[in-house]
Design a protein around this motif. Structure first.
Motif, PDB file in Angstrom:
ATOM      1  N   UNK A 100      21.416   3.610  38.231  1.00  0.00           N
ATOM      2  CA  UNK A 100      21.551   3.407  39.673  1.00  0.00           C
ATOM      3  C   UNK A 100      21.687   4.716  40.436  1.00  0.00           C
ATOM      4  N   UNK A 101      22.028   5.803  39.742  1.00  0.00           N
ATOM      5  CA  UNK A 101      22.187   7.089  40.399  1.00  0.00           C
ATOM      6  C   UNK A 101      23.603   7.636  40.364  1.00  0.00           C
ATOM      7  N   UNK A 102      24.511   6.955  39.686  1.00  0.00           N
ATOM      8  CA  UNK A 102      25.863   7.496  39.516  1.00  0.00           C
ATOM      9  C   UNK A 102      25.812   8.693  38.596  1.00  0.00           C
ATOM     10  N   UNK A 103      26.717   9.627  38.812  1.00  0.00           N
ATOM     11  CA  UNK A 103      26.855  10.755  37.901  1.00  0.00           C
ATOM     12  C   UNK A 103      28.331  10.938  37.571  1.00  0.00           C
ATOM     13  N   UNK A 104      28.576  11.482  36.405  1.00  0.00           N
ATOM     14  CA  UNK A 104      29.936  11.644  35.905  1.00  0.00           C
ATOM     15  C   UNK A 104      30.641  12.776  36.650  1.00  0.00           C
ATOM     16  N   UNK A 105      31.863  12.498  37.069  1.00  0.00           N
ATOM     17  CA  UNK A 105      32.644  13.534  37.757  1.00  0.00           C
ATOM     18  C   UNK A 105      33.994  13.777  37.089  1.00  0.00           C
ATOM     19  N   UNK A 106      34.314  13.013  36.075  1.00  0.00           N
ATOM     20  CA  UNK A 106      35.580  13.202  35.380  1.00  0.00           C
ATOM     21  C   UNK A 106      35.799  12.115  34.356  1.00  0.00           C
ATOM     22  N   UNK A 107      36.894  12.253  33.632  1.00  0.00           N
ATOM     23  CA  UNK A 107      37.259  11.240  32.662  1.00  0.00           C
ATOM     24  C   UNK A 107      38.734  11.370  32.322  1.00  0.00           C
ATOM     25  N   UNK A 108      39.266  10.275  31.797  1.00  0.00           N
ATOM     26  CA  UNK A 108      40.619  10.297  31.255  1.00  0.00           C
ATOM     27  C   UNK A 108      40.521   9.774  29.823  1.00  0.00           C
ATOM     28  N   UNK A 109      41.621   9.389  29.228  1.00  0.00           N
ATOM     29  CA  UNK A 109      41.587   8.948  27.837  1.00  0.00           C
ATOM     30  C   UNK A 109      40.684   7.740  27.615  1.00  0.00           C
ATOM     31  N   UNK A 110      40.614   6.836  28.603  1.00  0.00           N
ATOM     32  CA  UNK A 110      39.899   5.577  28.413  1.00  0.00           C
ATOM     33  C   UNK A 110      38.620   5.436  29.222  1.00  0.00           C
ATOM     34  N   UNK A 111      38.538   6.098  30.383  1.00  0.00           N
ATOM     35  CA  UNK A 111      37.445   5.841  31.330  1.00  0.00           C
ATOM     36  C   UNK A 111      36.676   7.092  31.708  1.00  0.00           C
ATOM     37  N   UNK A 112      35.442   6.847  32.127  1.00  0.00           N
ATOM     38  CA  UNK A 112      34.616   7.879  32.756  1.00  0.00           C
ATOM     39  C   UNK A 112      34.594   7.561  34.239  1.00  0.00           C
TER      40      UNK A 112
END
Length: 128
Positions: A100-112
């Motif tokens: 859809x066009x989302x891009x990764x900007x961070x993460x924690x232990x469980x989620x992007x």
């Protein structure tokens, strides 16, 4: 209808909370159901500020282009971007977000954490 949506979301959550505690975590969130032809809830979209999430209930209903234009489309129009979180274990959802066009900007232990600044709707969305 809000309480019905929360009941469905609660039944599908892996969190160790009571129904009351879970309901309180959704205070301040807008909750919008998508109904099937028979009137039952098929999808629930939730949003607060630029953040949104959705959950499907069954395989007989899909998030349509119209739904995606609203979430995240209307949030992008209002805030200039939209965000969502996806569990690291959900590779299919990650591919859907990125298509859809989302891009990764961070993460924690469980989620992007994903962000989108504009919709990329040239191809039909993949089915979840």
């Amino acid at each position: 209808m809000r309480e019905q949506c929360i009941d469905l979301l609660f039944a599908d959550t892996p969190l160790y909370l009571t129904r009351e505690q879970f309901g309180k975590t959704l205070d301040g969130w807008d909750i919008e159901p998508v109904l099937r032809a028979d009137g039952s809830i098929g999808i629930v979209f939730i949003s607060r500020g630029p953040e949104f999430h959705f959950q499907k209930f069954g395989t007989d209903i899909q998030a349509s282009r119209a739904h995606l234009k609203k979430y995240p489309g209307e949030l992008i129009a209002q805030y200039g971007y939209a965000t969502t979180r996806t569990p690291k274990s959900e590779t299919r959802q990650q591919r859907f977000n990125e298509r859809l066009g989302f891009y990764r900007v961070g993460e924690d232990e469980e989620n992007i954490l994903y962000r989108i600044d504009h919709l990329r709707m040239k191809e039909p969305p993949c089915q979840l």
